[in-house]
Design an enzyme around this catalytic site. Sequence first.
Site, short mmCIF file in Angstrom:
data_model
loop_
_atom_site.label_atom_id
_atom_site.label_comp_id
_atom_site.label_asym_id
_atom_site.label_seq_id
_atom_site.Cartn_x
_atom_site.Cartn_y
_atom_site.Cartn_z
N GLY A 1 4.84 1.15 4.89
CA GLY A 1 6.17 1.76 4.79
C GLY A 1 7.22 0.89 4.11
O GLY A 1 7.95 1.37 3.23
N SER B 1 3.27 -2.17 10.49
CA SER B 1 4.70 -2.18 10.83
C SER B 1 5.39 -3.50 10.52
O SER B 1 6.27 -3.94 11.26
CB SER B 1 4.91 -1.79 12.30
OG SER B 1 4.52 -0.45 12.50
N GLU C 1 -5.65 -4.83 10.54
CA GLU C 1 -4.65 -3.78 10.68
C GLU C 1 -4.94 -2.97 11.95
O GLU C 1 -5.68 -1.97 11.88
CB GLU C 1 -4.70 -2.84 9.48
CG GLU C 1 -4.34 -3.49 8.17
CD GLU C 1 -3.63 -2.51 7.27
OE1 GLU C 1 -2.51 -2.80 6.87
OE2 GLU C 1 -4.18 -1.42 7.00
N ASN D 1 0.86 -1.19 0.00
CA ASN D 1 0.00 0.00 0.00
C ASN D 1 0.89 1.24 0.00
O ASN D 1 1.48 1.59 1.02
CB ASN D 1 -0.90 -0.01 1.26
CG ASN D 1 -1.80 1.21 1.31
OD1 ASN D 1 -1.90 1.97 0.34
ND2 ASN D 1 -2.46 1.42 2.44
N TRP D 2 0.96 1.88 -1.17
CA TRP D 2 1.86 3.03 -1.31
C TRP D 2 1.20 4.34 -0.88
O TRP D 2 1.83 5.38 -0.89
CB TRP D 2 2.37 3.13 -2.76
CG TRP D 2 3.29 2.01 -3.14
CD1 TRP D 2 3.90 1.13 -2.29
CD2 TRP D 2 3.71 1.64 -4.46
NE1 TRP D 2 4.68 0.24 -3.00
CE2 TRP D 2 4.58 0.53 -4.33
CE3 TRP D 2 3.43 2.14 -5.75
CZ2 TRP D 2 5.18 -0.08 -5.44
CZ3 TRP D 2 4.02 1.53 -6.84
CH2 TRP D 2 4.88 0.43 -6.69
N LYS D 3 -0.08 4.29 -0.58
CA LYS D 3 -0.83 5.48 -0.11
C LYS D 3 -0.57 6.64 -1.09
O LYS D 3 -0.57 6.42 -2.29
CB LYS D 3 -0.42 5.79 1.32
CG LYS D 3 -0.46 4.56 2.24
CD LYS D 3 -0.28 4.89 3.68
CE LYS D 3 -0.28 3.59 4.48
NZ LYS D 3 -0.24 3.80 5.91
N HIS E 1 -9.67 1.22 4.81
CA HIS E 1 -8.38 1.43 5.51
C HIS E 1 -8.61 2.41 6.65
O HIS E 1 -9.41 3.33 6.55
CB HIS E 1 -7.34 1.98 4.52
CG HIS E 1 -5.95 1.97 5.09
ND1 HIS E 1 -5.52 2.94 5.97
CD2 HIS E 1 -4.92 1.10 4.94
CE1 HIS E 1 -4.27 2.65 6.33
NE2 HIS E 1 -3.89 1.55 5.71
C1 PEP Z 1 -0.90 0.37 6.28
O1 PEP Z 1 -1.05 1.57 6.40
O2 PEP Z 1 -1.76 -0.30 5.69
C2 PEP Z 1 0.29 -0.26 6.84
C3 PEP Z 1 0.26 -1.55 7.06
O3 PEP Z 1 1.34 0.57 7.10
P1 PEP Z 1 2.74 0.18 7.77
O4 PEP Z 1 3.21 -1.11 7.17
O5 PEP Z 1 3.65 1.33 7.40
O6 PEP Z 1 2.52 0.08 9.22
#
Ligand code: PEP
Length: 273
Positions: free
Chosen positions: A251, A225, A186, A11-13, A107
């Site tokens: 990330g 994370s 999540e 997920n590159w947002k 999300h």
């Molecule tokens: C997300 O926002 O869907 C996500 C999993 O972010 P991160 O891996 O950066 O915690």
Amino acid sequence: MSNRQITIIANWKANLPPSEEVALAKEIAEGVGGVLPAAGLPSTLRLLLAPSALGLVPVASLLRREYPKAGIAVAAQDASLNSAGAFTGEIPADHFVGIAPAVIVGHSERRRDHGESDEVLGGKLARVVAAGLAPVLCLGDDLPKVEIAARVTYVQAQCSAAFAAAERAGCSAAQLYAAGLVIAYEPVWAIGTGNPASVEIAEAIASGLRNALDREELPVLYGGSVDAASAATWFGTRSVRTGLDGLLVGGASLSADRFVAIVRAALAVAEPT
Ligand code: PEP
């Protein structure tokens, strides 16, 4: 041994402009190509990149044109609650047909920053399914310090609210499953914090959802994370898999090296086909 498919979604947002998304997709496709067996991506592993709305078409065409063997597809990060019409700035789900086979819905950043209610998410799920696309429904608690059972109850309630709203929008649970519904657990406190949930918590959520829905084969991913160093712990081993069906990565998916390392960990566990 398990033939359950592993899904990994990047997920590159809204982190990168489309030209940089294309460059990152290229780096990832080349890296993935370098770790795949000669036969290419096994059918037991599914890889999806979710670029920004502007990046979807160029990334999808790059992957199809130049890296068909890597088998990577794209997913949309969101879709409109509305169908085609006078809705400035919106992208109806059916406009993704032929571009993105899957759409992320709910999300926590959409829920938090755009006030998306269960009713809205249910409507979006129904639109995605009506378009013939697979919804990836994100669920997650904001309860960093509670017993696992309380967390499971919370996420079960969140799931049942989204299913009930989808049903009111004309989309039954059976239709969600037939469309290829995937749940991504999540926890809000784990996203972007460097503080992932434990595998124990994520597995408890996954089995709590499967029990509540009476659907043993429900695919449940974990997100929050995740990094290359810990990727393997989410999958288990080829002979003893965890109760999870993959990862939604934020990330760490912005670095080709880190994302490819996660894919490599998944490949070590996915059954060859
Ligand atoms: C997300 O926002 O869907 C996500 C999993 O972010 P991160 O891996 O950066 O915690």
